[in-house]
Design a protein around this motif. Structure first.
Motif, PDB file in Angstrom:
ATOM      1  N   UNK A   1      48.445  27.218  28.614  1.00  0.00           N
ATOM      2  CA  UNK A   1      48.719  26.253  27.548  1.00  0.00           C
ATOM      3  C   UNK A   1      49.264  27.018  26.337  1.00  0.00           C
ATOM      4  N   UNK A   2      50.545  26.908  26.151  1.00  0.00           N
ATOM      5  CA  UNK A   2      51.163  27.711  25.086  1.00  0.00           C
ATOM      6  C   UNK A   2      50.655  27.301  23.700  1.00  0.00           C
ATOM      7  N   UNK A   3      50.098  26.076  23.605  1.00  0.00           N
ATOM      8  CA  UNK A   3      49.637  25.614  22.286  1.00  0.00           C
ATOM      9  C   UNK A   3      48.239  26.160  21.951  1.00  0.00           C
ATOM     10  N   UNK A   4      47.487  26.487  22.981  1.00  0.00           N
ATOM     11  CA  UNK A   4      46.121  26.979  22.736  1.00  0.00           C
ATOM     12  C   UNK A   4      46.164  28.385  22.162  1.00  0.00           C
ATOM     13  N   UNK A   5      45.131  28.681  21.392  1.00  0.00           N
ATOM     14  CA  UNK A   5      45.115  29.984  20.714  1.00  0.00           C
ATOM     15  C   UNK A   5      45.129  31.137  21.715  1.00  0.00           C
ATOM     16  N   UNK A   6      44.336  30.936  22.783  1.00  0.00           N
ATOM     17  CA  UNK A   6      44.274  32.022  23.772  1.00  0.00           C
ATOM     18  C   UNK A   6      45.320  31.845  24.876  1.00  0.00           C
ATOM     19  N   UNK A   7      46.197  30.895  24.697  1.00  0.00           N
ATOM     20  CA  UNK A   7      47.270  30.571  25.659  1.00  0.00           C
ATOM     21  C   UNK A   7      46.758  29.958  26.952  1.00  0.00           C
ATOM     22  N   UNK A   8      45.455  29.666  27.025  1.00  0.00           N
ATOM     23  CA  UNK A   8      44.953  28.980  28.216  1.00  0.00           C
ATOM     24  C   UNK A   8      43.742  28.125  27.861  1.00  0.00           C
ATOM     25  N   UNK A   9      43.561  27.062  28.647  1.00  0.00           N
ATOM     26  CA  UNK A   9      42.398  26.209  28.410  1.00  0.00           C
ATOM     27  C   UNK A   9      41.647  26.010  29.720  1.00  0.00           C
ATOM     28  N   UNK A  10      40.333  25.830  29.607  1.00  0.00           N
ATOM     29  CA  UNK A  10      39.509  25.646  30.804  1.00  0.00           C
ATOM     30  C   UNK A  10      39.984  24.402  31.570  1.00  0.00           C
ATOM     31  N   UNK A  11      40.088  24.529  32.874  1.00  0.00           N
ATOM     32  CA  UNK A  11      40.499  23.381  33.673  1.00  0.00           C
ATOM     33  C   UNK A  11      39.353  22.897  34.580  1.00  0.00           C
ATOM     34  N   UNK A  12      38.808  23.780  35.416  1.00  0.00           N
ATOM     35  CA  UNK A  12      37.726  23.349  36.326  1.00  0.00           C
ATOM     36  C   UNK A  12      37.069  24.557  36.966  1.00  0.00           C
ATOM     37  N   UNK A  13      35.944  24.277  37.632  1.00  0.00           N
ATOM     38  CA  UNK A  13      35.271  25.312  38.425  1.00  0.00           C
ATOM     39  C   UNK A  13      35.564  25.058  39.894  1.00  0.00           C
ATOM     40  N   UNK A  14      35.657  26.121  40.652  1.00  0.00           N
ATOM     41  CA  UNK A  14      35.902  25.955  42.091  1.00  0.00           C
ATOM     42  C   UNK A  14      34.607  25.584  42.795  1.00  0.00           C
ATOM     43  N   UNK A  15      34.638  24.507  43.569  1.00  0.00           N
ATOM     44  CA  UNK A  15      33.442  24.146  44.336  1.00  0.00           C
ATOM     45  C   UNK A  15      33.740  24.348  45.806  1.00  0.00           C
ATOM     46  N   UNK A  16      33.182  25.336  46.357  1.00  0.00           N
ATOM     47  CA  UNK A  16      33.367  25.583  47.795  1.00  0.00           C
ATOM     48  C   UNK A  16      32.194  26.426  48.249  1.00  0.00           C
ATOM     49  N   UNK A  17      31.550  25.983  49.311  1.00  0.00           N
ATOM     50  CA  UNK A  17      30.365  26.712  49.748  1.00  0.00           C
ATOM     51  C   UNK A  17      30.771  27.986  50.480  1.00  0.00           C
ATOM     52  N   UNK A  18      30.438  29.094  49.861  1.00  0.00           N
ATOM     53  CA  UNK A  18      30.790  30.379  50.450  1.00  0.00           C
ATOM     54  C   UNK A  18      29.567  31.012  51.113  1.00  0.00           C
ATOM     55  N   UNK A  19      29.709  31.348  52.379  1.00  0.00           N
ATOM     56  CA  UNK A  19      28.646  32.118  53.031  1.00  0.00           C
ATOM     57  C   UNK A  19      28.751  33.564  52.546  1.00  0.00           C
TER      58      UNK A  19
END
Ligand SMILES: Nc1ncnc2c1ncn2[C@@H]1O[C@H](COP(=O)(O)OP(=O)(O)OP(=O)(O)O)[C@@H](O)[C@H]1O
Length: 767
Positions: free
Chosen positions: A532-550
């Motif tokens: 996100x070029x407008x955000x101060x850090x150039x990125x904004x939180x979108x989501x967490x990955x949900x996947x069951x990992x063995x």
């Protein structure tokens, strides 16, 4: 006897020049266009040129770079000289060369050596035996006939149907030379006259993918093989047997006519198949084929000669774009660009738009204007052999319909100097190195002004190492030697445009238009951020990955690739860019270990068919990695694949049979393959940190117009690289700097020497 020997030489020589895949498949139209009296001279010149190839220095026959290694790092890869042992890729049989990505291996691929068993060696031997025979006449002729029927030569002469077309030409030449009735025929009368070499080659491809066409072409082949026989028998009789000559001539004419008709309709059909269809899907294939043939027929029947309604072009061009590419209307920016006053005035132009913005269409319309309205030749320069081939197949149908030649200058293909055309104009589609050789040969023969337009795709390549230096030299020579040649350059990633404008004396047009929205994401650990070029850090939180990992999965797949790809496949396509070829293969295998068995059921039959085709394309040997991954709809794609493997995998991927390709940056340079999601496995190409240009090209493969409605990219990174990545996504593209100047001793010296050699400049005269 002398006559007999030289006729044998001619037959074999013509055959050699028209082997499938050989540049000289264009020999048929080329010869047809020759002015009377030029025939022998050109034949010799061609042969000489071929022989010279082996001895020429880098400039005349330069080595072309392997995209997988040059493009990514922007540095020159270690060049492989002819004869040097290629690295054997995983998927290949020992000794099999990569014809598509490594032009150096291609360089001599189409020319038989004088090795012991080569056909040339046999003909040489045959000629020697002629010379030594004490007795002339029948005995010698019998010997010639006998030898020509020997197994190896028979095999050579009947090996392909392209050679069958050549044979028609050969017979005709023989007749002309023996005073047959055809001797006075105009080149334009030749049925192969208007078939460009590339289209003959495309025809070759088409034939293998169509049962119906195969049937027809088998008939042609049968007829042609009887022509071999007739041709050989002819050697046993005196050439002035007028009666048999007439019969032969009339049957040849009929046969050639039917070949022409067939070829024309076949090629138009071929061009319609823009998105490759999985070759063995019989039902779909048959339906498509009959539709294509209908379109072809209609197009051929409707001859239109009007000029002007479509950007100074016949309205037929607009119709062809609708038919072949599904493009009904130009984007607004395309219209604006084409109607710019500087474009109308034929000034040089640089234009820049994001990937998938539709830049190519503007260049194509300008090229057609030059070929059809201004009646000048055009040179289009592309960075890689694969792109040249893609463009050749896309434009060949336009060539047939609109009456110009499409000539391939890549790998071993290309004729120097190019054949002079009387009527129709040529569109040369060339790699950077071949374009340089082509321009040199045009300057050398005083024909540079025949080039009306030079189009450079991926103009930013001018700043990339020694290949950039060659491109710069080529353009400098054109600018200096031909004031009437217009230059158009395009790119998605230009920064110091002013410098380039100054160099090319060009106007500039740019737009941010992209028909399909592209969303950029970063992944750190199991968190996804949106760029996100407008955000101060150039990125904004979108989501967490949900996947069951063995535990085992977490160990094998710390980057959560399985989670990322399974969100998309098998219903949508996905590309995973990896830093190296080996990594591509490893990632493909790893993914398949953890994919659900359900994936095996998706388009199972077609995947089996693909495996079969892959196996037969490499003489029964199927790469063990592909054997494990293809059933899951997954494959790797890198410069180590053979041309045939690459084609099969790309077709299957385009048709959705494969849903995931792990690839190197080879795939980033404009190849039109769909991807809903592009994943960058790491911000590295080999060991080099990603450049902005490379990043943009890679993510640009997602969300292609006409193929996808949306696209997204995910760059996977580690905490340690976060700062560098944030700079990468925010900074402008890299500047292009001259490598001629940077490599002063090599680049400029080479340019000076070349200019003296071409007599563009001279040594200063002594006082
Ligand atoms: N006016 C149009 N209408 C519909 N589709 C179009 C139009 N112009 C181009 N396209 C399609 O958009 C796709 C991308 O176009 P193109 O390859 O020309 O983009 P590009 O700007 O050259 O991209 P890249 O820089 O990635 O090579 C192609 O499939 C092309 O057929």
């Amino acid at each position: 006897m002398e006559e007999g020997a030289s006729r044998i030489r001619r037959r074999v020589s013509v055959h050699k020049r028209t082997r499938p895949g050989s540049a000289s498949a264009c020999a048929a139209p080329a010869e047809a266009e020759r002015a009377p009296g030029e025939a022998e001279e050109e034949e010799e010149e061609g042969a000489g040129a071929r022989r010279r190839k082996t001895a020429q220095p880098a400039e005349a026959q330069p080595a072309e770079a392997q995209p997988a290694e040059v493009h990514p790092a922007g540095s020159s890869r270690p060049s492989r000289s002819p004869g040097q042992t290629p690295v054997i890729p995983t998927s290949q049989q020992p000794g099999a060369g990569d014809q598509h990505y490594d032009s150096e291996e291609d360089m001599f691929g189409d020319y038989d050596s004088f090795s012991e068993n080569s056909i040339l060696a046999q003909v040489e031997d045959l000629e020697q035996r002629y010379m030594q025979l004490p007795e002339q006449g029948k005995h010698a002729t019998d010997l010639a006939s006998e030898d020509l029927h020997s197994e190896s030569i028979k095999n050579e002469l009947s090996v392909t149907h392209v050679s069958d077309f050549t044979e028609c030409k050969t017979n005709e030449q023989t007749e002309n030379q023996t005073g047959g009735e055809d001797a006075a025929a105009e080149p334009g009368d030749d049925p192969l006259y208007d078939v460009p070499s590339s289209q003959v080659l495309c025809f070759d491809d088409l034939q293998s993918s169509s049962d119906d066409l195969h049937h027809q072409s088998t008939q042609e082949r049968d007829r042609s093989s009887s022509s071999h026989k007739t041709g050989n028998e002819e050697l046993q009789h005196q050439p002035n047997d007028e009666m048999s000559s007439k019969v032969q001539t009339s049957s040849d004419t009929n046969r050639r006519k039917s070949i022409k008709d067939f070829l024309k309709s076949a090629m138009t059909g071929n061009a319609k198949a823009q998105i490759p269809v999985f070759s063995r899907n019989k039902q779909l294939k048959e339906a498509l084929l009959s539709e294509e043939m209908n379109v072809a027929k209609e197009t051929i029947e409707s001859s239109s000669s009007d000029l002007g309604p479509f950007y100074s072009l016949p309205s037929k061009v607009r119709d062809l774009y609708v038919q072949f590419k599904g493009i009904e209307k130009l984007y607004e920016w395309q219209h604006t660009c084409l109607t710019l006053s500087c474009v109308q005035e034929r000034k040089n132009l640089i234009y820049s738009l994001p990937t998938s913005g539709g830049k190519t269409l503007v260049a194509e319309i300008l090229m057609l204007q030059e070929l059809l309205c201004r009646r000048k030749d055009v040179l289009m320069i592309l960075p890689y052999v694969a792109l040249v081939q893609e463009k050749i197949s896309g434009l060949s149908s336009f060539g047939i319909e609109l009456g110009f030649f499409v000539e391939e200058y890549a790998g071993s293909k290309g004729r120097f100097p190019p054949t002079k055309r009387r009527e129709k104009k040529s569109l040369y589609i060339a790699t950077i190195e071949k374009a340089h050789s082509l321009v040199n040969s045009l300057i050398e023969t005083g024909r540079i002004s025949s080039l009306g337009l030079v189009v450079v795709d991926e103009l930013h390549m001018i700043g990339e190492g020694s290949r950039g230096a060659i491109l710069e030299m080529t353009l400098a020579k054109v600018i200096y030697t031909s004031k009437t040649t217009q230059i158009i350059g395009m790119s998605a990633t230009l920064n110091n445009v002013k410098d380039l404008q100054e160099f090319l004396q060009a106007e500039y047009y740019s737009s941010q238009f992209r028909p399909v929205e592209l969303k950029e994401y970063l992944k750190i650990n199991d968190t996804i951020y949106e760029v996100d070029s407008k955000a101060e850090s150039s990125m904004t939180f979108s989501r967490l990955l949900h996947y069951k990992y063995s535990d085992s999965l977490r160990k094998m797949d710390p980057d959560h690739l399985v989670a990322l790809v399974t969100e998309v496949i098998p219903n949508y396509s996905c590309l995973v860019f990896c830093p190296s070829k080996k990594n591509c293969e490893n990632v493909a295998e790893m993914l398949c270990k953890f994919l659900d068995k359900e994936y095996l059921k998706h388009r199972e039959k077609e995947k089996c068919e693909l495996m079969k085709n892959l196996r037969s394309s490499s003489s029964g040997h199927l790469c063990p990695i592909l054997r494990r991954t293809v059933p899951f709809g997954v494959a790797y794609h890198h410069g180590g694949l053979t041309g045939e493997e690459r084609k099969l995998l790309e077709e299957a991927y385009s048709a959705g049979v494969l849903c995931l390709l792990t690839c190197t940056s080879t795939l980033a340079a404009g190849v039109n393959l769909p991807a809903r999601r592009v994943i960058l496995r790491a911000p590295y190409v080999a060991k080099e940190f990603l450049k902005r240009n490379q990043y943009k090209q890679m993510i640009g493969r997602a969300g292609r117009a006409g193929i996808d409605t949306t696209g997204e990219s995910i760059l996977i990174l580690q905490e340690k690289d976060k700062q560098k990545v944030l700079e990468l996504i925010t900074r402008p593209p890299e500047n292009c700097y001259s490598h001629l100047v940077q490599q002063f001793t090599k680049g400029i010296q080479a340019l000076f020497l070349s200019l003296i050699g071409l007599k563009v400049s001279a040594y200063p005269s002594l006082p």
